[in-house]
Design a protein around this motif. Structure first.
Motif, PDB file in Angstrom:
ATOM      1  N   LEU A 193       0.846  -1.189   0.000  1.00  0.00           N
ATOM      2  CA  LEU A 193       0.000   0.000   0.000  1.00  0.00           C
ATOM      3  C   LEU A 193       0.883   1.242   0.000  1.00  0.00           C
ATOM      4  O   LEU A 193       1.693   1.432   0.909  1.00  0.00           O
ATOM      5  N   ALA A 194       0.711   2.088  -1.004  1.00  0.00           N
ATOM      6  CA  ALA A 194       1.527   3.294  -1.137  1.00  0.00           C
ATOM      7  C   ALA A 194       0.678   4.537  -0.896  1.00  0.00           C
ATOM      8  O   ALA A 194      -0.444   4.640  -1.405  1.00  0.00           O
ATOM      9  N   HIS A 195       1.213   5.455  -0.103  1.00  0.00           N
ATOM     10  CA  HIS A 195       0.579   6.762   0.036  1.00  0.00           C
ATOM     11  C   HIS A 195       1.661   7.824   0.158  1.00  0.00           C
ATOM     12  O   HIS A 195       2.847   7.517   0.306  1.00  0.00           O
ATOM     13  N   TRP A 196       1.263   9.071   0.102  1.00  0.00           N
ATOM     14  CA  TRP A 196       2.218  10.177   0.054  1.00  0.00           C
ATOM     15  C   TRP A 196       2.185  11.034   1.314  1.00  0.00           C
ATOM     16  O   TRP A 196       2.839  12.079   1.385  1.00  0.00           O
ATOM     17  N   LEU A 247       7.453   5.170  -2.860  1.00  0.00           N
ATOM     18  CA  LEU A 247       7.431   4.443  -4.134  1.00  0.00           C
ATOM     19  C   LEU A 247       7.278   5.367  -5.341  1.00  0.00           C
ATOM     20  O   LEU A 247       7.407   4.917  -6.478  1.00  0.00           O
ATOM     21  N   GLY A 248       7.009   6.632  -5.096  1.00  0.00           N
ATOM     22  CA  GLY A 248       6.826   7.569  -6.192  1.00  0.00           C
ATOM     23  C   GLY A 248       6.139   8.828  -5.700  1.00  0.00           C
ATOM     24  O   GLY A 248       5.590   8.870  -4.601  1.00  0.00           O
ATOM     25  N   SER A 249       6.163   9.871  -6.513  1.00  0.00           N
ATOM     26  CA  SER A 249       5.594  11.151  -6.112  1.00  0.00           C
ATOM     27  C   SER A 249       4.075  11.069  -6.025  1.00  0.00           C
ATOM     28  O   SER A 249       3.440  10.195  -6.632  1.00  0.00           O
ATOM     29  N   ALA A 250       3.491  11.991  -5.294  1.00  0.00           N
ATOM     30  CA  ALA A 250       2.045  11.970  -5.062  1.00  0.00           C
ATOM     31  C   ALA A 250       1.232  11.936  -6.361  1.00  0.00           C
ATOM     32  O   ALA A 250       0.285  11.150  -6.474  1.00  0.00           O
ATOM     33  N   PRO A 251       1.563  12.754  -7.381  1.00  0.00           N
ATOM     34  CA  PRO A 251       0.747  12.709  -8.602  1.00  0.00           C
ATOM     35  C   PRO A 251       0.855  11.399  -9.376  1.00  0.00           C
ATOM     36  O   PRO A 251       0.033  11.138 -10.259  1.00  0.00           O
ATOM     37  N   ASP A 252       1.846  10.564  -9.057  1.00  0.00           N
ATOM     38  CA  ASP A 252       2.051   9.320  -9.793  1.00  0.00           C
ATOM     39  C   ASP A 252       1.323   8.125  -9.180  1.00  0.00           C
ATOM     40  O   ASP A 252       1.408   7.011  -9.718  1.00  0.00           O
ATOM     41  N   HIS A 253       0.604   8.332  -8.070  1.00  0.00           N
ATOM     42  CA  HIS A 253       0.069   7.170  -7.353  1.00  0.00           C
ATOM     43  C   HIS A 253      -1.039   6.436  -8.108  1.00  0.00           C
ATOM     44  O   HIS A 253      -1.217   5.228  -7.910  1.00  0.00           O
ATOM     45  N   TYR A 254      -1.753   7.117  -8.969  1.00  0.00           N
ATOM     46  CA  TYR A 254      -2.748   6.393  -9.775  1.00  0.00           C
ATOM     47  C   TYR A 254      -2.054   5.430 -10.731  1.00  0.00           C
ATOM     48  O   TYR A 254      -2.387   4.234 -10.787  1.00  0.00           O
ATOM     49  N   GLY A 294      -7.179  15.123  -8.084  1.00  0.00           N
ATOM     50  CA  GLY A 294      -6.981  16.521  -8.449  1.00  0.00           C
ATOM     51  C   GLY A 294      -5.552  16.891  -8.752  1.00  0.00           C
ATOM     52  O   GLY A 294      -5.289  18.001  -9.220  1.00  0.00           O
ATOM     53  N   TYR A 295      -4.608  15.980  -8.488  1.00  0.00           N
ATOM     54  CA  TYR A 295      -3.211  16.259  -8.819  1.00  0.00           C
ATOM     55  C   TYR A 295      -2.905  16.069 -10.302  1.00  0.00           C
ATOM     56  O   TYR A 295      -1.800  16.375 -10.750  1.00  0.00           O
ATOM     57  N   VAL A 330       0.684  27.767  -7.594  1.00  0.00           N
ATOM     58  CA  VAL A 330       1.977  27.100  -7.419  1.00  0.00           C
ATOM     59  C   VAL A 330       1.673  25.629  -7.169  1.00  0.00           C
ATOM     60  O   VAL A 330       1.228  25.252  -6.082  1.00  0.00           O
ATOM     61  N   GLN A 331       1.881  24.798  -8.176  1.00  0.00           N
ATOM     62  CA  GLN A 331       1.446  23.408  -8.107  1.00  0.00           C
ATOM     63  C   GLN A 331       2.524  22.534  -7.477  1.00  0.00           C
ATOM     64  O   GLN A 331       3.503  22.156  -8.126  1.00  0.00           O
ATOM     65  N   VAL A 332       2.339  22.229  -6.203  1.00  0.00           N
ATOM     66  CA  VAL A 332       3.217  21.281  -5.515  1.00  0.00           C
ATOM     67  C   VAL A 332       2.341  20.373  -4.653  1.00  0.00           C
ATOM     68  O   VAL A 332       1.296  20.804  -4.164  1.00  0.00           O
ATOM     69  N   PRO A 333       2.725  19.101  -4.465  1.00  0.00           N
ATOM     70  CA  PRO A 333       1.966  18.229  -3.562  1.00  0.00           C
ATOM     71  C   PRO A 333       1.971  18.760  -2.138  1.00  0.00           C
ATOM     72  O   PRO A 333       2.847  19.547  -1.748  1.00  0.00           O
ATOM     73  N   ALA A 334       1.000  18.307  -1.357  1.00  0.00           N
ATOM     74  CA  ALA A 334       0.844  18.788   0.015  1.00  0.00           C
ATOM     75  C   ALA A 334       2.121  18.721   0.844  1.00  0.00           C
ATOM     76  O   ALA A 334       2.443  19.683   1.561  1.00  0.00           O
TER      77      ALA A 334
END
Length: 339
Positions: A28-31, A68-75, A91-92, A184-188
């Motif tokens: 299970l991966a989360h950011w 395992l990867g950046s937040a926008p890549d989790h899908y 929404g990312y 300014v688009q950055v993950p939380a």
């Protein structure tokens, strides 16, 4: 720590030969940071319940904080099997899930936990299959309504003009831009750094982020008007889900329901309300409650955002008025429709 031990214990069990062919360990991966309310009050009880209901045949290994990867890549990570389960913020990835992006339009829902159940009821089935059909749709997890938090006061829409704002998602980015601000688009997890460096002047966040991401160190002014939701989703890799036994799939199905979406989200909502109380009582912070007329200005400013979403929905091949009516009906049935 508890979640890490869960994953470690599962790996050790497999390594000692105690597992059977039917035992599975799901990655299970989360950011989010491990100490965040979602891992603690949402994921942990959900995983524990699944493990118990499966008689221990389903275990978990958790990879927090973008390991395992950046937040926008989790899908994509979930779809491609890098993770078996992914905690995803749709929404990312602007424009990829146009129906689901309706959730982020301002002034729709007035709380998080009840909205979780409503959104799940609305989106499951045809909409989920249409937009997220290459994964197994499980849960919805919105936060309490987000607000503006800034280095300077933001009382009315005109105050956003000229500011650089880290928005929660693509819909809020569109809203910020419509008010004359720049997004300014950055993950939380990277928002505080953007504020500290001066890249951002303000953020849109729920109150809990003031503590968990240390945003309160950089923003001392808060607009207390509930504005929007950001609703994350929990998704399974489809092949991994389909490869489990019928009994195991039944356990998963029983934990991927509207009722579980609400239960999963309740702890986050409670945590958010506690942080809000702390901020309200902190003399170092200024919390502003807009007047009725000022709320009217915000509502008027948000109308073009809904209209822009409708155009996106039409382009995606759905009737926006029907989709909106269905969502509002679900929110009203769960006592969370914004009045």
């Amino acid at each position: 720590m508890r979640l890490a031990l869960l994953g470690t214990a599962a790996v050790l069990a497999l390594g000692t030969g105690s597992a059977t062919a039917q035992d599975v360990t799901l990655r299970l991966a989360h950011w989010l940071p491990p100490q965040h309310a979602v891992p603690q009050t949402g994921l942990a009880p959900w995983m524990d319940s699944i493990t118990e209901a499966s008689d221990g045949t389903i275990q978990f290994e958790v990879f927090p904080a973008q390991q395992l990867g950046s937040a926008p890549d989790h899908y994509d990570m979930t779809r491609d099997g890098i993770a078996d389960i992914g905690y995803v913020n749709p929404g990312y990835t602007a424009g990829r899930f146009p129906i689901y992006e309706l959730i982020g339009v301002p002034f729709l829902a007035k709380d998080g936990a009840n909205a979780a159940k409503a959104i799940h009821e609305w989106y499951q089935g045809d909409y989920a299959e249409r937009e997220m059909g290459d994964v197994y749709f499980c849960l919805v997890n919105p936060h309490e309504p987000g607000r503006f938090h800034g280095k300077s006061p933001i009382r009315v829409p005109a105050d956003v003009d000229g500011l650089s704002v880290r928005p929660a998602h693509s819909t809020m980015a569109r809203f910020v831009n419509s008010l004359g601000g720049s997004s300014v688009q950055v993950p939380a997890p990277e928002a505080r750094e953007a504020l500290a460096r001066g890249t951002a002047d303000a953020v849109t966040f729920p109150y809990e982020a003031m503590r968990i991401f240390n945003i309160a160190e950089e923003t001392k002014f808060h607009n207390d008007m509930p504005l929007y939701l950001s609703a994350q989703v929990l998704l399974f890799n489809k092949a991994r889900y389909e490869g489990m036994t019928d009994a195991q799939k039944t356990v998963i199905d029983d934990h991927c329901t509207p009722e579980w979406s609400k239960r999963f989200s309740e702890g986050w909502s409670e945590y958010d309300m506690g942080v809000r109380e702390d901020i309200l009582n902190n003399p170092d912070h200024t919390v502003y409650t807009p007047t009725e007329d000022e709320v009217g200005l915000w509502r008027e400013a948000a109308v073009p955002i809904l209209e822009a979403w409708k155009e996106d929905a039409r382009a995606a091949g759905v009737d926006p008025d029907t989709v909106l009516e269905e969502l509002r009906a679900a929110l009203e049935a769960n006592d969370t429709l914004y009045e």
